[in-house]
Design a protein around this motif. Structure first.
Motif, mmCIF file in Angstrom:
data_model
loop_
_atom_site.group_PDB
_atom_site.id
_atom_site.type_symbol
_atom_site.label_atom_id
_atom_site.label_comp_id
_atom_site.label_asym_id
_atom_site.label_seq_id
_atom_site.Cartn_x
_atom_site.Cartn_y
_atom_site.Cartn_z
ATOM 1 N N HIS A 89 -1.955 -1.664 -59.318
ATOM 2 C CA HIS A 89 -0.909 -1.768 -60.336
ATOM 3 C C HIS A 89 0.338 -1.038 -59.854
ATOM 4 O O HIS A 89 0.345 0.189 -59.715
ATOM 5 N N THR A 91 3.855 0.156 -60.845
ATOM 6 C CA THR A 91 4.309 0.470 -62.200
ATOM 7 C C THR A 91 5.818 0.466 -62.393
ATOM 8 O O THR A 91 6.289 0.592 -63.526
ATOM 9 N N THR A 106 4.409 -4.076 -63.103
ATOM 10 C CA THR A 106 5.183 -3.858 -64.325
ATOM 11 C C THR A 106 6.651 -4.032 -63.982
ATOM 12 O O THR A 106 7.218 -3.267 -63.195
ATOM 13 N N HIS A 108 9.897 -3.732 -65.619
ATOM 14 C CA HIS A 108 10.536 -3.191 -66.821
ATOM 15 C C HIS A 108 11.757 -3.996 -67.223
ATOM 16 O O HIS A 108 12.023 -4.208 -68.401
ATOM 17 N N ILE A 149 3.625 -7.540 -66.068
ATOM 18 C CA ILE A 149 3.777 -6.899 -67.379
ATOM 19 C C ILE A 149 5.252 -6.572 -67.578
ATOM 20 O O ILE A 149 5.904 -6.041 -66.671
ATOM 21 N N THR A 150 5.777 -6.878 -68.754
ATOM 22 C CA THR A 150 7.078 -6.336 -69.117
ATOM 23 C C THR A 150 6.944 -5.669 -70.479
ATOM 24 O O THR A 150 5.844 -5.615 -71.051
ATOM 25 N N VAL A 371 -3.182 -2.685 -71.369
ATOM 26 C CA VAL A 371 -3.127 -2.765 -69.905
ATOM 27 C C VAL A 371 -4.534 -2.839 -69.325
ATOM 28 O O VAL A 371 -4.792 -3.600 -68.382
#
Length: 385
Positions: A89, A91, A106, A108, A149-150, A371
């Motif tokens: 992951h 991040t 991730t 953002h 992921i956001t 998550v």
């Protein structure tokens, strides 16, 4: 399952934004998951005790002679493979282009991919170089990620519009607000923090920095105009901001005369923020663009009325009728919002009460559970392919 988590900056003393999100993820995974194994990859630095010990968590410190790019593109994927991770992951927006270990990223935000000039006058060269790096590496990393992921539905739509996902790899998982963010009423604690940071009696709190999107120029202009209505009655508290940069911005808005009304605290650890926020009259967060906006919730959780923006993700996070929404590009609206909260005590109290309730809808534990479910989905998909 063995899960690798990229936490390159977690050991640095001055943690911000994405660092705190990754740290909260790790701390909450430690509480909710004793089944899976975790390996957290960090760069050696001073704050090497920030991650609590746990039997199923291993910390691996990685050095790189090639700086940030070498750490992320070479050292990280090698270490993740060596440790036998089933998934890695990443991040903080970017990750290694070539990784033998499947990646979850991730993302953002994609502000640096949008049609804005990298070389506008605003922003530091460090920020501009960082944007150049991301513009090059993010697209191939995202294309290779098993899941992305956001942090808000707003940003999810922006990312989807840019990359044109044809599958369900992209998901929005909300950030949380730390449980220590709450209204501080302990008089001794408040006085201790007030003395430590030499806080004024009546102040507005602005959590801005040199990033142009934080709208520091607009806030300074608005506060300068507000001061004309209430000369010298209120001060503006800002955190770790450079004095020379502040003076330059004040010159651009014609407000150097208010310098004596601006109090710079220097860097403040996250644990001290609630006691500072709790003593403020207004929490200012009228950013030009946010993918989420954690400070909105931090201000609300501390029972302080919040002024934020009616753009990007901020209405989604703030909720309906729990903050004063302004057009961040119009300082006059920020000024008017300040005036409203000072003159209308009933409004200020109402927003304070509603804000506390709104912040309760967001927790880091919920984020970590979501998550973890995503990790398990990725693992199942890999086993079935």
């Amino acid at each position: 399952m063995k899960i690798g988590i990229e936490g390159q900056r977690l050991f640095r003393k001055k943690k911000h934004g994405m660092d705190m999100v990754a740290l909260e993820l790790i701390k909450n995974l430690q509480r909710i998951d004793q089944k899976n194994e975790y390996v957290v990859f960090v760069k050696p630095d001073f704050d090497d005790t920030c991650i609590p010990e746990a039997s199923n968590f291993k910390i691996v410190e990685l050095n790189s002679r090639w700086g940030y790019p070498g750490w992320e593109q070479i050292a990280l994927p090698r270490a993740a493979y060596k440790e036998g991770c089933d998934v890695l992951h990443c991040t903080s927006n970017t990750g290694p282009i070539f990784s033998k270990v499947p990646i979850v990223t991730t993302l953002h935000d994609i502000i640096y991919l949008e049609s804005i000039s990298l070389f506008k006058k605003e922003g530091t060269w460090y920020q501009k170089l960082g944007n150049m790096y991301r513009r090059y590496f993010v697209p191939p990393v995202i294309r290779k990620s098993k899941k992305v992921i956001t942090v808000s539905n707003y940003e999810k739509q922006r990312i989807n519009d840019h990359f044109g996902f044809k599958d369900n790899r992209l998901t929005a998982i909300y950030n949380g607000v730390g449980s220590h963010f709450k209204k501080v009423t302990d008089t001794a604690r408040l006085q201790n923090i007030k003395g430590r940071y030499n806080l004024p009696d009546n102040f507005f709190f602005f959590l801005g920095n040199t990033d142009p999107k934080k709208n520091t120029k607009g806030v300074l202009k608005a506060f300068s105009d507000f001061n004309k209505m209430y000369p010298g009655k209120y001060k503006l508290v800002m955190l770790d901001y450079d004095e020379d940069e502040l003076l330059k911005l004040l010159d651009t808005v014609g407000g150097r005369q208010i310098r004596e009304l601006i109090h710079l605290t220097g860097y403040v650890p996250n644990t001290d923020l609630p006691a500072i926020i709790s003593q403020s009259r207004i929490f200012l967060y009228p950013s030009l663009r946010e993918s989420f906006g954690i400070p909105i919730l931090e201000g609300m959780a501390c029972g302080v009325p919040v002024i934020t923006s009616n753009t990007s993700s901020m209405p989604e996070v703030a909720g309906e009728d729990t903050a004063l929404m302004v057009d961040p590009s119009k300082p006059i609206e920020i000024t008017e919002a300040m005036r409203s909260l000072i003159e209308d005590e009933m409004l200020a109290n109402l927003l304070s009460e509603k804000g506390i309730e709104r912040a309760k809808h967001f927790s880091w534990e919920t984020m970590a559970k979501n998550v973890l479910e995503l990790y398990e989905d990725v693992h199942r998909e890999l086993k079935n392919n």
